[in-house]
Design a protein around this motif. Structure first.
Motif, PDB file in Angstrom:
ATOM      1  N   THR A   1       7.214 -11.294  -5.541  1.00 36.24           N
ATOM      2  CA  THR A   1       6.547 -10.697  -4.408  1.00 36.24           C
ATOM      3  C   THR A   1       5.072 -11.027  -4.418  1.00 36.24           C
ATOM      4  N   ARG A   2       4.441 -10.937  -3.246  1.00 35.21           N
ATOM      5  CA  ARG A   2       3.056 -11.335  -3.076  1.00 35.21           C
ATOM      6  C   ARG A   2       2.124 -10.197  -3.476  1.00 35.21           C
ATOM      7  N   GLY A   3       2.068  -9.904  -4.769  1.00 31.46           N
ATOM      8  CA  GLY A   3       1.115  -8.914  -5.240  1.00 31.46           C
ATOM      9  C   GLY A   3       1.397  -7.513  -4.764  1.00 31.46           C
ATOM     10  N   GLY A   4       2.635  -7.210  -4.366  1.00 32.08           N
ATOM     11  CA  GLY A   4       2.959  -5.872  -3.886  1.00 32.08           C
ATOM     12  C   GLY A   4       4.425  -5.584  -4.072  1.00 32.08           C
ATOM     13  N   GLY A   5       4.944  -4.666  -3.251  1.00 33.40           N
ATOM     14  CA  GLY A   5       6.328  -4.258  -3.370  1.00 33.40           C
ATOM     15  C   GLY A   5       7.303  -5.260  -2.785  1.00 33.40           C
ATOM     16  N   THR A   6       8.572  -4.983  -3.019  1.00 35.78           N
ATOM     17  CA  THR A   6       9.655  -5.816  -2.514  1.00 35.78           C
ATOM     18  C   THR A   6      10.065  -5.356  -1.120  1.00 35.78           C
ATOM     19  N   VAL A   7      10.370  -6.301  -0.244  1.00 32.35           N
ATOM     20  CA  VAL A   7      10.876  -5.994   1.096  1.00 32.35           C
ATOM     21  C   VAL A   7      12.322  -6.468   1.195  1.00 32.35           C
TER      22      VAL A   7
ATOM     23  N   ALA B   1      15.960   8.279  -7.665  1.00 36.79           N
ATOM     24  CA  ALA B   1      15.729   7.755  -9.011  1.00 36.79           C
ATOM     25  C   ALA B   1      14.247   7.655  -9.360  1.00 36.79           C
ATOM     26  N   GLY B   2      13.379   8.061  -8.438  1.00 35.64           N
ATOM     27  CA  GLY B   2      11.956   8.088  -8.736  1.00 35.64           C
ATOM     28  C   GLY B   2      11.173   6.896  -8.247  1.00 35.64           C
ATOM     29  N   THR B   3      11.805   5.967  -7.528  1.00 33.95           N
ATOM     30  CA  THR B   3      11.110   4.798  -6.996  1.00 33.95           C
ATOM     31  C   THR B   3      10.381   5.170  -5.706  1.00 33.95           C
ATOM     32  N   GLU B   4       9.158   4.699  -5.558  1.00 35.18           N
ATOM     33  CA  GLU B   4       8.433   4.906  -4.302  1.00 35.18           C
ATOM     34  C   GLU B   4       8.982   3.932  -3.263  1.00 35.18           C
ATOM     35  N   VAL B   5       9.588   4.466  -2.225  1.00 34.27           N
ATOM     36  CA  VAL B   5      10.343   3.634  -1.294  1.00 34.27           C
ATOM     37  C   VAL B   5      10.027   4.021   0.143  1.00 34.27           C
ATOM     38  N   LEU B   6      10.089   3.032   1.029  1.00 33.99           N
ATOM     39  CA  LEU B   6       9.824   3.232   2.450  1.00 33.99           C
ATOM     40  C   LEU B   6      10.982   2.639   3.246  1.00 33.99           C
ATOM     41  N   LEU B   7      11.502   3.399   4.201  1.00 31.11           N
ATOM     42  CA  LEU B   7      12.587   2.966   5.072  1.00 31.11           C
ATOM     43  C   LEU B   7      12.045   2.751   6.473  1.00 31.11           C
ATOM     44  N   ILE B   8      12.284   1.568   7.045  1.00 33.40           N
ATOM     45  CA  ILE B   8      11.774   1.215   8.371  1.00 33.40           C
ATOM     46  C   ILE B   8      12.938   0.924   9.300  1.00 33.40           C
ATOM     47  N   ASP B   9      12.957   1.587  10.444  1.00 33.50           N
ATOM     48  CA  ASP B   9      13.999   1.352  11.450  1.00 33.50           C
ATOM     49  C   ASP B   9      13.458   0.390  12.496  1.00 33.50           C
ATOM     50  N   ALA B  10      13.831  -0.892  12.383  1.00 38.49           N
ATOM     51  CA  ALA B  10      13.343  -1.925  13.300  1.00 38.49           C
ATOM     52  C   ALA B  10      14.431  -2.399  14.250  1.00 38.49           C
ATOM     53  N   ASP B  11      15.461  -1.594  14.451  1.00 36.11           N
ATOM     54  CA  ASP B  11      16.561  -1.946  15.356  1.00 36.11           C
ATOM     55  C   ASP B  11      16.122  -1.675  16.789  1.00 36.11           C
TER      56      ASP B  11
ATOM     57  N   ASP C   1       2.951  -5.840   5.679  1.00 33.68           N
ATOM     58  CA  ASP C   1       1.966  -6.189   4.658  1.00 33.68           C
ATOM     59  C   ASP C   1       1.378  -4.931   4.027  1.00 33.68           C
ATOM     60  N   ASN C   2       1.103  -3.924   4.843  1.00 33.82           N
ATOM     61  CA  ASN C   2       0.602  -2.653   4.320  1.00 33.82           C
ATOM     62  C   ASN C   2       1.684  -1.887   3.580  1.00 33.82           C
ATOM     63  N   ALA C   3       2.934  -2.027   4.031  1.00 26.56           N
ATOM     64  CA  ALA C   3       4.041  -1.343   3.357  1.00 26.56           C
ATOM     65  C   ALA C   3       4.205  -1.851   1.930  1.00 26.56           C
ATOM     66  N   ARG C   4       3.996  -3.139   1.729  1.00 26.31           N
ATOM     67  CA  ARG C   4       4.091  -3.699   0.372  1.00 26.31           C
ATOM     68  C   ARG C   4       3.089  -3.033  -0.572  1.00 26.31           C
ATOM     69  N   SER C   5       1.927  -2.725  -0.049  1.00 24.30           N
ATOM     70  CA  SER C   5       0.899  -2.119  -0.885  1.00 24.30           C
ATOM     71  C   SER C   5       1.200  -0.658  -1.182  1.00 24.30           C
ATOM     72  N   ARG C   6       1.945  -0.013  -0.304  1.00 27.72           N
ATOM     73  CA  ARG C   6       2.204   1.418  -0.473  1.00 27.72           C
ATOM     74  C   ARG C   6       3.434   1.696  -1.316  1.00 27.72           C
ATOM     75  N   ALA C   7       4.523   0.954  -1.091  1.00 27.18           N
ATOM     76  CA  ALA C   7       5.816   1.280  -1.693  1.00 27.18           C
ATOM     77  C   ALA C   7       6.284   0.171  -2.619  1.00 27.18           C
ATOM     78  N   ALA C   8       6.993   0.569  -3.673  1.00 25.98           N
ATOM     79  CA  ALA C   8       7.586  -0.422  -4.573  1.00 25.98           C
ATOM     80  C   ALA C   8       8.701  -1.186  -3.874  1.00 25.98           C
ATOM     81  N   VAL C   9       9.436  -0.490  -3.003  1.00 29.29           N
ATOM     82  CA  VAL C   9      10.517  -1.118  -2.252  1.00 29.29           C
ATOM     83  C   VAL C   9      10.442  -0.657  -0.805  1.00 29.29           C
TER      84      VAL C   9
END
Length: 441
Positions: free
Chosen positions: A147-153, A179-189, A264-272
């Motif tokens: 990943t580019r210096g941040g979280g996985t997408v 499980a304790g991972t910082e995660v973000l869910l995005i609904d792009a449908d 790009d901002n989501a990568r900086s905020r969340a691990a996944v």
């Protein structure tokens, strides 16, 4: 080098005569009254640079991407006050009082910088930092992405026919959060956003649309992202959600350039970050317009381009398998760099026959697909219905469901194990413990 320039805004007229007197390479070929006129002139190939004067109208990230995509550099004249939104957009600025010879030098420099940028990178896609490339990170199938210096997408995508994209996206996110991972869910449908309903959220604000609007205006960062995220508690953990559009006709609000900035901002905020994508990848609407057209499927295409991992979800039945095969061919044409991992959902003997996983592998081999099957998710309609009715995830409503266990394995999260007693616990109290979590492959 001749540099034809178009201008917009009444104040830009003050500089036209001065530029013409220089008799240099920078020449004003058209003075536009409105932004639409300027866009049409630039996309017709008339200009190589555009000068925006104060009062010309709002310059957005989407507009900037179209101009740079047409090979047009942008210079904005300002009153000298700080312009943070223009800095975020990566736009070259100059004071309105700038002398003609200096303005000509700024325009020439902007054109040279644009020509030197690799296609699809940096400011050409709306980024102020050329190192923040919009090119997706690709690895051999099954390898861990760099990943580019941040979280996985992770993009969860699949063909039409309700194969279970949202079910997989929501429950993978819930497993990681629990499980304790910082995660973000995005609904792009853009056809049937349903993440909010799946999690029992009565959300009318359309978090992703808000984020894209701010990003398009050049006013988006970590603070703005945190403000539009809805937080959901799941089994002792927390997941962030950017809810989808509330009506299908709001799809123009999810502009690809702005969505790229949000990711790009989501990568900086969340691990996944997990994206629930729409099924359609067609882009023929561009052929029906003389200028750049709105793209309903642009959100899905941009998500797939930028994702580190793509999960292609298909229904495990006589209709779902050939649909997935055709969809993968479309994906290969639309996003040539994509290396999807195939996930068969709703696996059951009643639709496939005895030994359904074996049958599916044989059928997949007959179709000659080059993509390996990453997971088989068993059908558990009762558990899925219970989770949907409760507006929650399987980890909470049906922790012993085989579907839940399969999705947890897909997310590389060890299924929780129970310890019957702890100090101070009552006879019926259960404490959950989990092993350290690695990111999805």
């Amino acid at each position: 080098m001749n540099i034809p320039v178009v201008t917009v805004g009444a104040a830009a007229g003050d500089h036209v005569a001065g530029l013409e007197k220089l008799r240099g390479p920078v020449t004003v070929v058209r003075r536009c009254e409105e932004l639409s006129e300027l866009m049409a002139a630039c996309q017709s190939g008339l200009a190589r640079a555009a000068i925006f004067a104060p009062g010309a109208g709002e310059l957005t990230l989407t507009m900037l991407e179209r101009l740079r995509g047409a090979g047009v550099a942008v210079v904005v004249l300002t009153d000298g006050s700080p312009q943070p939104h223009l800095d975020q957009l990566g736009v070259r600025t100059a004071p309105s009082s700038i002398p003609p010879e200096e303005l000509a030098a700024v325009v020439s420099s902007a054109v040279e910088n644009l020509a030197a940028q690799p296609v699809g990178q940096g400011p050409a896609a709306g980024y102020s930092d050329p190192a923040a490339a919009l090119q997706p990170v690709r690895t051999e199938e099954g390898a861990q992405p760099d990943t580019r210096g941040g979280g996985t997408v992770i993009a969860v995508w699949g063909p039409a026919g309700s194969p279970g994209r949202t079910t997989v996206a929501v429950n993978m996110t819930a497993e990681l959060a629990a499980a304790g991972t910082e995660v973000l869910l995005i609904d792009a449908d853009t056809y049937g956003a349903s993440v909010a309903a799946s999690l029992g959220l009565f959300d009318e604000s359309a978090g992703l649309a808000q984020a894209c609007r701010l990003a398009d205006q050049g006013a988006f960062g970590a603070t703005e992202l945190a403000r539009v995220i809805t937080t959901v508690a799941v089994q002792g953990g927390r997941l962030g959600v950017l809810t989808g559009i509330t009506r299908p006709d709001r799809w123009p609000e999810l502009r690809p350039a702005a969505l790229a900035r949000v990711l790009d901002n989501a990568r900086s905020r969340a691990a996944v970050t997990i994206i629930d994508c729409g099924f359609c990848l067609e882009s023929d609407e561009e052929l029906s317009f003389d200028t750049a057209a709105p793209r309903r499927n642009g959100a899905a295409l941009r998500s797939l381009e930028l994702a580190d991992t793509i999960l292609a979800v298909g229904a495990a039945d006589a209709l779902g398998v050939p649909r997935l095969v055709r969809a993968l061919a479309e994906l290969r044409e639309a996003v040539p760099s994509a290396v999807p991992r195939v996930v068969f959902n709703k696996v059951r003997a009643s639709s496939i026959g005895r030994s359904p996983e074996h049958q599916l592998r044989e059928a997949w081999d007959r179709f000659g697909s080059l993509h390996r099957i990453a997971a088989f998710l068993p059908a558990d309609f009762a558990a899925a219905d219970k989770a949907l009715l409760g507006g929650s995830a399987l980890v909470e409503t049906s922790p012993s469901s085989p579907l839940r266990a399969a999705i947890a394995e897909l997310a590389d999260v060890p299924v929780e194990q129970r310890r019957r007693r702890r100090v101070g616990a009552g006879d019926n109290e259960v404490k959950f413990w989990r092993k350290p979590v690695s990111l999805p492959r």
